[in-house]
Scaffold this motif. Structure first.
Motif, PDB file in Angstrom:
ATOM      1  N   SER A 139       0.497  -1.511   0.132  1.00 44.94           N
ATOM      2  CA  SER A 139      -0.277   0.106  -0.110  1.00 44.94           C
ATOM      3  C   SER A 139       0.803   1.483  -0.024  1.00 44.94           C
ATOM      4  O   SER A 139       0.126   2.014  -0.369  1.00 44.94           O
ATOM      5  CB  SER A 139      -0.897  -0.161   0.790  1.00 44.94           C
ATOM      6  N   ILE A 140       1.967   1.490   0.484  1.00 43.50           N
ATOM      7  CA  ILE A 140       3.206   2.316   0.476  1.00 43.50           C
ATOM      8  C   ILE A 140       3.865   1.850  -0.995  1.00 43.50           C
ATOM      9  O   ILE A 140       3.953   3.037  -1.279  1.00 43.50           O
ATOM     10  CB  ILE A 140       3.976   2.369   2.001  1.00 43.50           C
ATOM     11  N   ASP A 141       3.640   0.898  -1.114  1.00 42.14           N
ATOM     12  CA  ASP A 141       5.458   1.195  -2.717  1.00 42.14           C
ATOM     13  C   ASP A 141       4.069  -0.058  -3.007  1.00 42.14           C
ATOM     14  O   ASP A 141       4.754  -1.202  -3.453  1.00 42.14           O
ATOM     15  CB  ASP A 141       6.417   0.927  -1.914  1.00 42.14           C
ATOM     16  N   PRO A 142       3.619   0.588  -4.519  1.00 45.00           N
ATOM     17  CA  PRO A 142       2.822  -0.479  -5.086  1.00 45.00           C
ATOM     18  C   PRO A 142       4.069  -0.998  -6.182  1.00 45.00           C
ATOM     19  O   PRO A 142       3.536  -1.982  -6.534  1.00 45.00           O
ATOM     20  CB  PRO A 142       1.559  -0.196  -6.013  1.00 45.00           C
ATOM     21  N   GLY A 143       4.691  -0.573  -6.225  1.00 45.07           N
ATOM     22  CA  GLY A 143       5.760  -0.881  -7.151  1.00 45.07           C
ATOM     23  C   GLY A 143       6.907  -1.571  -7.057  1.00 45.07           C
ATOM     24  O   GLY A 143       7.755  -1.932  -7.413  1.00 45.07           O
ATOM     25  N   TYR A 144       6.647  -2.370  -5.214  1.00 41.18           N
ATOM     26  CA  TYR A 144       7.771  -2.824  -4.735  1.00 41.18           C
ATOM     27  C   TYR A 144       7.669  -4.173  -4.775  1.00 41.18           C
ATOM     28  O   TYR A 144       6.840  -4.833  -4.497  1.00 41.18           O
ATOM     29  CB  TYR A 144       7.893  -2.324  -3.226  1.00 41.18           C
ATOM     30  N   ALA A 145       8.564  -5.485  -6.353  1.00 43.00           N
ATOM     31  CA  ALA A 145       8.316  -6.736  -6.606  1.00 43.00           C
ATOM     32  C   ALA A 145       8.461  -7.126  -5.561  1.00 43.00           C
ATOM     33  O   ALA A 145       8.237  -8.522  -5.566  1.00 43.00           O
ATOM     34  CB  ALA A 145       9.024  -6.658  -7.355  1.00 43.00           C
ATOM     35  N   ALA A 146       9.375  -7.008  -4.568  1.00 37.89           N
ATOM     36  CA  ALA A 146       9.769  -8.306  -3.901  1.00 37.89           C
ATOM     37  C   ALA A 146       8.546  -8.601  -2.692  1.00 37.89           C
ATOM     38  O   ALA A 146       8.551  -9.193  -2.756  1.00 37.89           O
ATOM     39  CB  ALA A 146      11.110  -7.996  -2.570  1.00 37.89           C
ATOM     40  N   ALA A 147       7.987  -7.481  -2.622  1.00 43.47           N
ATOM     41  CA  ALA A 147       7.081  -7.110  -1.322  1.00 43.47           C
ATOM     42  C   ALA A 147       5.789  -8.382  -2.271  1.00 43.47           C
ATOM     43  O   ALA A 147       5.337  -8.748  -1.334  1.00 43.47           O
ATOM     44  CB  ALA A 147       6.116  -6.094  -0.979  1.00 43.47           C
ATOM     45  N   TRP A 148       6.009  -8.310  -3.187  1.00 43.52           N
ATOM     46  CA  TRP A 148       4.093  -9.042  -3.628  1.00 43.52           C
ATOM     47  C   TRP A 148       4.793 -10.537  -4.101  1.00 43.52           C
ATOM     48  O   TRP A 148       4.288 -11.115  -3.805  1.00 43.52           O
ATOM     49  CB  TRP A 148       4.659  -8.182  -5.897  1.00 43.52           C
ATOM     50  N   VAL A 149       6.714 -10.634  -4.150  1.00 43.71           N
ATOM     51  CA  VAL A 149       7.160 -12.252  -3.815  1.00 43.71           C
ATOM     52  C   VAL A 149       6.471 -12.134  -2.895  1.00 43.71           C
ATOM     53  O   VAL A 149       5.893 -13.584  -2.409  1.00 43.71           O
ATOM     54  CB  VAL A 149       8.100 -12.095  -3.942  1.00 43.71           C
ATOM     55  N   GLY A 150       6.900 -11.463  -1.416  1.00 39.14           N
ATOM     56  CA  GLY A 150       6.554 -11.939  -0.113  1.00 39.14           C
ATOM     57  C   GLY A 150       5.052 -12.548   0.394  1.00 39.14           C
ATOM     58  O   GLY A 150       4.513 -13.004   0.935  1.00 39.14           O
ATOM     59  N   LYS A 151       4.055 -11.250  -0.270  1.00 39.12           N
ATOM     60  CA  LYS A 151       3.081 -11.522  -0.839  1.00 39.12           C
ATOM     61  C   LYS A 151       2.854 -13.051  -1.116  1.00 39.12           C
ATOM     62  O   LYS A 151       1.271 -13.675  -0.498  1.00 39.12           O
ATOM     63  CB  LYS A 151       1.926 -10.626  -0.930  1.00 39.12           C
ATOM     64  N   GLY A 152       3.292 -13.459  -1.960  1.00 35.37           N
ATOM     65  CA  GLY A 152       3.234 -14.434  -2.287  1.00 35.37           C
ATOM     66  C   GLY A 152       3.160 -16.282  -1.784  1.00 35.37           C
ATOM     67  O   GLY A 152       2.221 -16.595  -1.890  1.00 35.37           O
ATOM     68  N   ASP A 153       4.484 -15.576  -0.634  1.00 37.64           N
ATOM     69  CA  ASP A 153       4.758 -16.763  -0.574  1.00 37.64           C
ATOM     70  C   ASP A 153       4.012 -16.636   1.095  1.00 37.64           C
ATOM     71  O   ASP A 153       3.719 -17.937   1.396  1.00 37.64           O
ATOM     72  CB  ASP A 153       6.531 -16.380   0.318  1.00 37.64           C
ATOM     73  N   CYS A 154       3.187 -15.657   0.977  1.00 34.84           N
ATOM     74  CA  CYS A 154       2.493 -15.330   2.355  1.00 34.84           C
ATOM     75  C   CYS A 154       1.217 -16.361   2.086  1.00 34.84           C
ATOM     76  O   CYS A 154       0.621 -17.305   2.902  1.00 34.84           O
ATOM     77  CB  CYS A 154       2.398 -14.447   3.157  1.00 34.84           C
ATOM     78  N   LEU A 155       0.879 -16.192   1.580  1.00 32.93           N
ATOM     79  CA  LEU A 155      -0.651 -16.500   0.422  1.00 32.93           C
ATOM     80  C   LEU A 155      -0.588 -18.531   0.236  1.00 32.93           C
ATOM     81  O   LEU A 155      -1.444 -18.994   0.780  1.00 32.93           O
ATOM     82  CB  LEU A 155      -1.252 -16.137  -0.605  1.00 32.93           C
ATOM     83  N   ALA A 156       0.659 -18.732  -0.610  1.00 31.51           N
ATOM     84  CA  ALA A 156       1.584 -20.002  -0.325  1.00 31.51           C
ATOM     85  C   ALA A 156       1.248 -20.685   0.646  1.00 31.51           C
ATOM     86  O   ALA A 156       0.605 -22.056   1.130  1.00 31.51           O
ATOM     87  CB  ALA A 156       2.236 -20.363  -1.562  1.00 31.51           C
ATOM     88  N   GLY A 157       1.241 -19.948   1.915  1.00 32.30           N
ATOM     89  CA  GLY A 157       1.769 -21.279   3.574  1.00 32.30           C
ATOM     90  C   GLY A 157       0.412 -21.070   4.016  1.00 32.30           C
ATOM     91  O   GLY A 157       0.554 -21.675   4.587  1.00 32.30           O
ATOM     92  N   LEU A 158      -0.244 -20.101   3.469  1.00 28.89           N
ATOM     93  CA  LEU A 158      -1.954 -20.580   4.065  1.00 28.89           C
ATOM     94  C   LEU A 158      -2.576 -21.292   3.093  1.00 28.89           C
ATOM     95  O   LEU A 158      -3.910 -21.202   3.340  1.00 28.89           O
ATOM     96  CB  LEU A 158      -2.529 -19.065   3.880  1.00 28.89           C
ATOM     97  N   GLY A 159      -2.005 -21.870   2.169  1.00 26.82           N
ATOM     98  CA  GLY A 159      -2.613 -22.740   1.170  1.00 26.82           C
ATOM     99  C   GLY A 159      -3.536 -22.234  -0.138  1.00 26.82           C
ATOM    100  O   GLY A 159      -4.397 -22.855  -0.961  1.00 26.82           O
TER     101      GLY A 159
END
Length: 233
Positions: A113-133
């Motif tokens: 939300s602070i930096d929508p262009g922060y690619a690494a944060a999108w990767v981290g979001k994906g990793d958390c979502l995957a960890g939640l199934g």
């Protein structure tokens, strides 16, 4: 030489916060993480209100896999600067590494939300979502990361794990190969490819690939342990 220069500056002025911080950065670049933390801590003794130093300490602890200490450092950073996207992403990574994926996801959402262009944060979001199934949502996050940075290896690696979980090893192999194109010396990616090959029944290829990696890095416990698993299988 850089270490000598910064230590010389510190000898002349032990209260030089910039020199202590820069010395920490040099140690980080040399994978000397404990020394980096000590340098950053010296800087913090002079000024505890600098969020960037707290974030740097968190990064060093993450490399050392000391996730609780990393989390504490990132929490200090976001407490001092609530708009620091990197600190929020670091907090998300630490929480994810502690298997607190729901909380990690929330931290990554703030970072984005602070930096929508922060690619690494999108990767981290994906990793958390995957960890939640939540694999479909995770794949969407990885795709956003790749649109922002087509060479970001973490997104390709995440897609590979997702595809393996969803029973598509061929595409999983393609994705991990793309990750390795961007980061050929990343031990975790090498191990991940070996696992995908093993799951496809291609253990001999996996062992050969690990042997090639071990030729360049024969002290890696990760590579040796994965080779042992492949030999047992």
């Amino acid at each position: 030489e850089a270490i000598d220069a910064y230590e010389g500056a510190i000898a002349l002025n032990p209260k030089d916060i910039k020199a202590w911080t820069s010395l920490g950065h040099v140690y980080i670049s040399l994978d000397r993480y404990d020394e980096a933390v000590r340098a950053y801590q010296q800087a913090l003794r002079l000024d505890k209100s600098d969020p960037e130093i707290w974030t740097s300490i968190g990064d060093a602890w993450m490399e050392e896999r000391r996730f609780d200490e990393a989390l504490a450092a990132y929490e200090q950073a976001v407490g001092l600067n609530h708009s620091d996207a990197a600190a929020w992403a670091g907090k998300g990574q630490a929480l994810s590494s502690l298997n607190r994926n729901g909380e990690g996801l929330a931290a990554y959402e703030i970072s984005i939300s602070i930096d929508p262009g922060y690619a690494a944060a999108w990767v981290g979001k994906g990793d958390c979502l995957a960890g939640l199934g939540r694999f479909v949502e995770a794949d969407t996050a990885y795709e956003v990361a790749l649109q922002l940075d087509p060479k970001i290896s973490g997104a390709w690696a995440g897609k590979s794990r997702n595809l393996a979980e969803m029973g598509d090893p061929e595409k999983a192999l393609m994705s991990i190969n793309l990750a390795l194109l961007s980061d050929i010396n990343n031990t975790a990616l090498v191990v991940q490819k070996a696992k995908v090959l093993g799951e496809m029944g291609r253990n001999n290829e996996a062992i050969t690939f690990l042997d090639e990696a071990l030729a360049a890095n024969n002290n890696s416990l990760q590579l040796l342990n994965e080779k042992a698993r492949r030999l047992v299988d």
